[in-house]
Design an enzyme around this catalytic site. Sequence first.
Site: not given
Ligand code: MG
Length: 273
Positions: A10, A12, A216
């Site tokens: 991922d 961000d 996240d």
């Molecule tokens: Mg993310």
Amino acid sequence: MRSSIVIFTDLDGTLLDSVSYSWKAAIPALNLIKGKAIPLILCSSKTRAEIEAHRQQLDNHDPFISENGGGIFIPDGYFDFSFSFQKKVANYLVIELGIPYPRLREALLMIVQQMSTDLKGYGDLSASEIAAQTGLSLEEVQLAKQREYDEPFVFVGSDKQKKRVLQLIEQKGLYWTRGSRYYHLLGANDKGKAVKILTGILRQKLGRITTVALGDSPNDLPMLEAVDYPILVQRPGKVYEETIRCSGLIRAQGVGPEGWNAAIIQLLPRIRD
Ligand code: MG
């Protein structure tokens, strides 16, 4: 038998710091990956245009997955065998799992009419509003607005109203997920489905492979469930996303790119290649 490693990540809040969007804290691990010629597949809710900018900065030439698994973009010539894809765009062969953006916008506008809540999609927000919400520059917002398969939205309202909006999405046969910053309206695609398809194609090229993924947020869960070594990095405040549970989950010690760096440096020597 030799096994190659492939890493999915991922962007961000994971490889990129959630505030500064910098991946500098992960440079030692990125260098290690480059030295071992391990494919690094960027898998984000970001658009193709945004991911292309990051690939350029990272000097990355591997395939990538945009907009929460909406599109798998494979550079023409990356594989020397044929595989099925839906269209050719620029220099990519594109496997499309998402539904076209205009259909998502249409559905969102219908939901806005049905609800008396403050619900706004990317398409309703001005460039300067998005820049203020995300910390992106106006140039970067232009890339983020080039959406093909996913509509991020912001929502102000009670939990009850929020539940109703999500219900209306489902009643329309559409789906939603949550990233590090926004809710997302999308089709039946998710990061995990795209990772599984791309893993299958990479296996034809590399033979036996060991897969790693880092994320996240809730929209990363399907991707984490689809790999051999799922890694969850910390969110700001040194906390882990509480809804993420999957077998074999590795909890990285560190927020975003710092955790990314620590986890990869620790894990790679443990995987025999
Ligand atoms: Mg993310």
